[in-house]
Design a protein around this motif. Structure first.
Motif, short mmCIF file in Angstrom:
data_model
loop_
_atom_site.label_atom_id
_atom_site.label_comp_id
_atom_site.label_asym_id
_atom_site.label_seq_id
_atom_site.Cartn_x
_atom_site.Cartn_y
_atom_site.Cartn_z
N GLN A 153 39.31 -2.50 89.93
CA GLN A 153 38.20 -3.45 90.04
C GLN A 153 36.95 -2.86 89.40
OE1 GLN A 153 37.34 -4.53 94.07
NE2 GLN A 153 36.35 -6.46 93.50
N GLN A 154 36.17 -3.67 88.71
CA GLN A 154 34.97 -3.21 88.04
C GLN A 154 33.85 -2.96 89.07
OE1 GLN A 154 34.51 -2.41 84.80
NE2 GLN A 154 36.71 -2.75 84.61
N ASP A 213 32.62 -9.01 100.51
CA ASP A 213 31.63 -8.92 99.44
C ASP A 213 30.82 -7.63 99.51
OD1 ASP A 213 32.35 -11.37 98.49
OD2 ASP A 213 30.69 -12.46 99.39
N ASP A 268 30.66 -3.01 88.72
CA ASP A 268 29.58 -3.99 88.61
C ASP A 268 29.92 -5.28 89.32
OD1 ASP A 268 28.09 -2.24 87.18
OD2 ASP A 268 28.38 -3.20 85.23
N GLU A 269 31.19 -5.61 89.38
CA GLU A 269 31.62 -6.83 90.06
C GLU A 269 31.29 -6.75 91.55
OE1 GLU A 269 35.87 -9.04 91.12
OE2 GLU A 269 35.74 -7.68 89.40
N CYS A 270 31.52 -5.58 92.14
CA CYS A 270 31.23 -5.39 93.55
C CYS A 270 29.73 -5.37 93.82
CB CYS A 270 31.87 -4.09 94.06
SG CYS A 270 33.67 -4.14 94.07
#
Length: 292
Positions: free
Chosen positions: A223-224, A215, A226-228
């Motif tokens: 991968q976005q 995480d 903002d997701e991370c």
């Protein structure tokens, strides 16, 4: 006089609980000056101010203390030179470290209003007033970015396996005593090797395992971002809510956004390699971020 450098010092408002809602702070008496003041002292060459603050509190007040929140920096003239003193709120967790040659002959624990009335200098009273206005702290955290790890383009293997270089190891060893100040119970790292290695010296000194947590990773291809950021912020929030001190190593594309989300506002949270933050939380809410 032109060219005269300032004297840099550090200290703390050390506090201890006296029961529900009650606390006392520590003052020291110096017979050389005939004054009552907050424990503080000059930085040793190359010493980090936060480490100096904890050392001086131990030497002058015989208190082992955990730093929580930064307090106002004080500036005044001392023997014709500018003196700059950084202060932190520090929670007493034990005793020990007193040095007889500190010229302190008495230590008193007092309620804040009693301490304000006793201190000899207005600037100490102002620092105590700032301390009295601080929010309650339920958890502290060191959040670091991994140290230098050479040139990404010069590394032939998978980027996740890229190790710290000599500069990065130096940064990791410099980080370890700062991590130790908060007495963490757990250490967390993003997946890349350089992140885990950044916490290796602290893990060895504290005899703690490093728990790898995806995480905290930067986005992979496709991968976005903002997701991370959301995943990292959620992980940090959960760790803070647990109420235990922890140290975390993450990455440069994650930390600024995660801190903005935790703080609920935009600010300059850019973090250089090997740098980091001392974070203070009330439950799961970030109340202060102090750049280390």
């Amino acid at each position: 006089m032109a060219g005269v450098t300032a004297i840099h010092a550090a200290g703390g408002v050390v506090w201890r609980s006296t029961g529900p809602g009650g606390s006392q702070v520590c003052l020291v008496h110096r017979p050389r000056y005939g004054d009552w003041s907050l424990p503080k002292g000059k930085l040793e060459p190359g010493e980090h101010p936060l480490i100096a603050a904890a050392r001086e509190v131990a030497e002058e007040a015989d208190a082992q203390a955990v730093p929580e929140l930064r307090l106002p920096t004080v500036r005044y003239r001392s023997e014709g030179r500018l003196k700059v003193v950084d202060y932190w709120s520090m929670r007493a967790v034990g005793s020990g470290g007193f040095e007889p040659d500190t010229e302190v002959d008495e230590v008193r624990w007092l309620a804040v209003d009693e301490a304000v009335a006793l201190v000899s200098y207005p600037h100490d009273a102002e620092v105590l007033a700032a301390f009295a206005a601080l929010p309650r702290v339920t958890a502290t955290m060191v959040l670091a970015r991994h140290g230098h790890a050479g040139d990404r383009l010069a590394w032939a293997g998978p980027d996740a396996g890229r190790p710290l270089d000599a500069r990065g190891w130096s940064e990791a060893y410099a980080l370890a005593p700062l991590v130790a100040l908060i007495r963490p119970t757990r250490l967390f790292s993003a997946s890349p090797r350089r992140c885990v290695q950044t916490l290796d010296p602290a893990a060895a000194a504290l005899d703690l395992p490093i728990e790898v947590c995806g995480d905290l990773d930067e986005p992979l291809a496709g991968q976005q971002p903002d997701e991370c950021v959301l995943a990292a912020a959620a992980r940090l929030t959960a760790l803070a809510a647990a109420g235990e001190p922890v140290a975390v190593c993450s990455q440069g594309k994650v930390i600024p956004g995660a801190l903005e989300r935790l703080a609920g506002r935009s600010a300059d949270y850019t973090t250089g390699k090997g740098g980091g933050w001392l974070l203070a939380f009330t439950d799961d809410r970030l109340v202060a971020a102090d750049r280390l």
